[in-house]
Scaffold this motif. Structure first.
Motif, PDB file in Angstrom:
ATOM      1  N   LEU A 198       0.837  -1.205   0.000  1.00 39.65           N
ATOM      2  CA  LEU A 198       0.000   0.000   0.000  1.00 39.65           C
ATOM      3  C   LEU A 198       0.873   1.257   0.000  1.00 39.65           C
ATOM      4  N   ALA A 199       1.909   1.263   0.829  1.00 39.28           N
ATOM      5  CA  ALA A 199       2.802   2.416   0.884  1.00 39.28           C
ATOM      6  C   ALA A 199       3.543   2.606  -0.440  1.00 39.28           C
ATOM      7  N   SER A 200       3.952   1.506  -1.048  1.00 36.18           N
ATOM      8  CA  SER A 200       4.660   1.583  -2.331  1.00 36.18           C
ATOM      9  C   SER A 200       3.777   2.175  -3.411  1.00 36.18           C
ATOM     10  N   TYR A 201       2.536   1.733  -3.471  1.00 35.73           N
ATOM     11  CA  TYR A 201       1.617   2.245  -4.490  1.00 35.73           C
ATOM     12  C   TYR A 201       1.254   3.699  -4.224  1.00 35.73           C
ATOM     13  N   ALA A 202       1.103   4.057  -2.955  1.00 39.47           N
ATOM     14  CA  ALA A 202       0.817   5.451  -2.612  1.00 39.47           C
ATOM     15  C   ALA A 202       1.982   6.342  -3.019  1.00 39.47           C
ATOM     16  N   THR A 203       3.198   5.863  -2.810  1.00 43.75           N
ATOM     17  CA  THR A 203       4.387   6.639  -3.150  1.00 43.75           C
ATOM     18  C   THR A 203       4.606   6.712  -4.658  1.00 43.75           C
ATOM     19  N   ALA A 204       4.529   5.562  -5.323  1.00 47.37           N
ATOM     20  CA  ALA A 204       4.832   5.501  -6.751  1.00 47.37           C
ATOM     21  C   ALA A 204       3.747   6.108  -7.629  1.00 47.37           C
ATOM     22  N   TYR A 205       2.488   5.895  -7.256  1.00 50.63           N
ATOM     23  CA  TYR A 205       1.381   6.304  -8.114  1.00 50.63           C
ATOM     24  C   TYR A 205       0.487   7.371  -7.500  1.00 50.63           C
ATOM     25  N   GLY A 206       0.724   7.695  -6.238  1.00 50.31           N
ATOM     26  CA  GLY A 206      -0.091   8.702  -5.580  1.00 50.31           C
ATOM     27  C   GLY A 206      -1.464   8.210  -5.180  1.00 50.31           C
ATOM     28  N   ASP A 207      -1.687   6.902  -5.257  1.00 49.25           N
ATOM     29  CA  ASP A 207      -2.999   6.346  -4.919  1.00 49.25           C
ATOM     30  C   ASP A 207      -2.852   4.887  -4.509  1.00 49.25           C
ATOM     31  N   TRP A 208      -3.054   4.593  -3.226  1.00 48.91           N
ATOM     32  CA  TRP A 208      -2.928   3.219  -2.760  1.00 48.91           C
ATOM     33  C   TRP A 208      -4.018   2.320  -3.319  1.00 48.91           C
ATOM     34  N   HIS A 209      -5.134   2.885  -3.775  1.00 49.07           N
ATOM     35  CA  HIS A 209      -6.226   2.081  -4.345  1.00 49.07           C
ATOM     36  C   HIS A 209      -5.783   1.339  -5.606  1.00 49.07           C
ATOM     37  N   ARG A 210      -4.787   1.884  -6.267  1.00 49.43           N
ATOM     38  CA  ARG A 210      -4.324   1.281  -7.522  1.00 49.43           C
ATOM     39  C   ARG A 210      -3.834  -0.158  -7.317  1.00 49.43           C
ATOM     40  N   LEU A 211      -3.368  -0.460  -6.121  1.00 49.85           N
ATOM     41  CA  LEU A 211      -2.918  -1.817  -5.813  1.00 49.85           C
ATOM     42  C   LEU A 211      -4.004  -2.836  -6.121  1.00 49.85           C
ATOM     43  N   PHE A 212      -5.248  -2.485  -5.831  1.00 50.86           N
ATOM     44  CA  PHE A 212      -6.351  -3.433  -5.978  1.00 50.86           C
ATOM     45  C   PHE A 212      -6.822  -3.606  -7.416  1.00 50.86           C
ATOM     46  N   HIS A 213      -6.206  -2.889  -8.345  1.00 52.13           N
ATOM     47  CA  HIS A 213      -6.506  -3.035  -9.771  1.00 52.13           C
ATOM     48  C   HIS A 213      -5.305  -3.591 -10.541  1.00 52.13           C
ATOM     49  N   GLU A 214      -4.259  -3.934  -9.798  1.00 49.00           N
ATOM     50  CA  GLU A 214      -3.018  -4.385 -10.426  1.00 49.00           C
ATOM     51  C   GLU A 214      -3.189  -5.693 -11.192  1.00 49.00           C
ATOM     52  N   MET A 215      -3.981  -6.612 -10.679  1.00 48.72           N
ATOM     53  CA  MET A 215      -4.195  -7.890 -11.385  1.00 48.72           C
ATOM     54  C   MET A 215      -4.818  -7.642 -12.755  1.00 48.72           C
ATOM     55  N   GLU A 216      -5.780  -6.728 -12.808  1.00 49.36           N
ATOM     56  CA  GLU A 216      -6.417  -6.397 -14.086  1.00 49.36           C
ATOM     57  C   GLU A 216      -5.393  -5.791 -15.037  1.00 49.36           C
ATOM     58  N   ARG A 217      -4.521  -4.924 -14.505  1.00 48.04           N
ATOM     59  CA  ARG A 217      -3.515  -4.280 -15.346  1.00 48.04           C
ATOM     60  C   ARG A 217      -2.526  -5.300 -15.900  1.00 48.04           C
ATOM     61  N   VAL A 218      -2.126  -6.250 -15.068  1.00 51.56           N
ATOM     62  CA  VAL A 218      -1.193  -7.285 -15.522  1.00 51.56           C
ATOM     63  C   VAL A 218      -1.809  -8.072 -16.678  1.00 51.56           C
ATOM     64  N   GLU A 219      -3.089  -8.339 -16.607  1.00 50.53           N
ATOM     65  CA  GLU A 219      -3.759  -9.108 -17.668  1.00 50.53           C
ATOM     66  C   GLU A 219      -3.724  -8.401 -19.017  1.00 50.53           C
ATOM     67  N   THR A 220      -3.590  -7.073 -19.016  1.00 53.51           N
ATOM     68  CA  THR A 220      -3.600  -6.326 -20.283  1.00 53.51           C
ATOM     69  C   THR A 220      -2.233  -6.274 -20.958  1.00 53.51           C
ATOM     70  N   ILE A 221      -1.193  -6.747 -20.284  1.00 52.58           N
ATOM     71  CA  ILE A 221       0.160  -6.694 -20.845  1.00 52.58           C
ATOM     72  C   ILE A 221       0.263  -7.624 -22.050  1.00 52.58           C
ATOM     73  N   THR A 222       0.889  -7.117 -23.113  1.00 49.54           N
ATOM     74  CA  THR A 222       1.051  -7.894 -24.348  1.00 49.54           C
ATOM     75  C   THR A 222       2.526  -8.139 -24.627  1.00 49.54           C
ATOM     76  N   ALA A 223       2.789  -9.025 -25.563  1.00 44.02           N
ATOM     77  CA  ALA A 223       4.169  -9.290 -25.986  1.00 44.02           C
ATOM     78  C   ALA A 223       4.794  -8.012 -26.539  1.00 44.02           C
TER      79      ALA A 223
END
Length: 83
Positions: free
Chosen positions: A32-57
Protein backbone atom coordinates in the motif's frame (compact mmCIF):
# COMPACT_ATOMS: atom_id res chain seq x y z
CA UNK A 1 8.34 -11.24 -30.43
CA UNK A 2 7.89 -13.23 -27.24
CA UNK A 3 5.82 -16.41 -27.68
CA UNK A 4 2.32 -16.38 -26.09
CA UNK A 5 3.33 -19.14 -23.65
CA UNK A 6 6.14 -16.96 -22.30
CA UNK A 7 3.83 -13.97 -21.94
CA UNK A 8 1.43 -16.17 -19.95
CA UNK A 9 4.31 -17.30 -17.69
CA UNK A 10 5.43 -13.70 -17.13
CA UNK A 11 1.89 -12.65 -16.21
CA UNK A 12 1.44 -15.61 -13.87
CA UNK A 13 4.74 -14.81 -12.13
CA UNK A 14 3.81 -11.14 -11.76
CA UNK A 15 0.43 -12.03 -10.25
CA UNK A 16 1.99 -14.62 -7.92
CA UNK A 17 4.53 -12.05 -6.71
CA UNK A 18 1.75 -9.57 -6.06
CA UNK A 19 -0.32 -12.10 -4.10
CA UNK A 20 2.71 -13.34 -2.13
CA UNK A 21 3.47 -9.76 -1.18
CA UNK A 22 0.07 -9.54 0.49
CA UNK A 23 0.46 -12.63 2.69
CA UNK A 24 1.15 -10.67 5.85
CA UNK A 25 0.14 -7.40 7.46
CA UNK A 26 3.65 -6.13 6.87
CA UNK A 27 3.51 -7.12 3.19
CA UNK A 28 0.14 -5.44 2.74
CA UNK A 29 1.40 -2.28 4.44
CA UNK A 30 4.52 -2.22 2.27
CA UNK A 31 2.50 -2.72 -0.92
CA UNK A 32 0.00 0.00 0.00
CA UNK A 33 2.80 2.42 0.88
CA UNK A 34 4.66 1.58 -2.33
CA UNK A 35 1.62 2.24 -4.49
CA UNK A 36 0.82 5.45 -2.61
CA UNK A 37 4.39 6.64 -3.15
CA UNK A 38 4.83 5.50 -6.75
CA UNK A 39 1.38 6.30 -8.11
CA UNK A 40 -0.09 8.70 -5.58
CA UNK A 41 -3.00 6.35 -4.92
CA UNK A 42 -2.93 3.22 -2.76
CA UNK A 43 -6.23 2.08 -4.35
CA UNK A 44 -4.32 1.28 -7.52
CA UNK A 45 -2.92 -1.82 -5.81
CA UNK A 46 -6.35 -3.43 -5.98
CA UNK A 47 -6.51 -3.03 -9.77
CA UNK A 48 -3.02 -4.38 -10.43
CA UNK A 49 -4.20 -7.89 -11.39
CA UNK A 50 -6.42 -6.40 -14.09
CA UNK A 51 -3.51 -4.28 -15.35
CA UNK A 52 -1.19 -7.28 -15.52
CA UNK A 53 -3.76 -9.11 -17.67
CA UNK A 54 -3.60 -6.33 -20.28
CA UNK A 55 0.16 -6.69 -20.84
CA UNK A 56 1.05 -7.89 -24.35
CA UNK A 57 4.17 -9.29 -25.99
CA UNK A 58 4.50 -5.94 -27.78
CA UNK A 59 4.53 -4.15 -24.41
CA UNK A 60 7.30 -6.40 -23.11
CA UNK A 61 9.37 -5.93 -26.27
CA UNK A 62 8.86 -2.15 -26.22
CA UNK A 63 10.06 -1.86 -22.62
CA UNK A 64 12.97 -4.27 -23.17
CA UNK A 65 14.12 -2.31 -26.24
CA UNK A 66 13.93 0.93 -24.28
CA UNK A 67 15.76 -0.14 -21.13
CA UNK A 68 17.88 -3.20 -21.97
CA UNK A 69 20.47 -1.30 -23.96
CA UNK A 70 24.28 -1.26 -23.68
CA UNK A 71 24.32 2.21 -22.06
CA UNK A 72 22.12 0.92 -19.21
CA UNK A 73 24.02 -2.25 -18.44
CA UNK A 74 26.25 -2.87 -15.48
CA UNK A 75 28.73 -5.69 -15.64
CA UNK A 76 30.07 -7.30 -12.51
CA UNK A 77 33.03 -9.60 -12.46
CA UNK A 78 33.35 -12.16 -9.69
CA UNK A 79 36.85 -13.43 -9.13
CA UNK A 80 37.95 -15.98 -6.56
CA UNK A 81 39.70 -14.56 -3.53
CA UNK A 82 43.42 -15.12 -3.58
CA UNK A 83 44.78 -16.98 -0.55
Amino acid sequence: LIPPEEVAKIKARAKANLINGLNSNEGLALQLASYATAYGDWHRLFHEMERVETITAQDINRVANRYLIPNNQTVGLLEPEEK
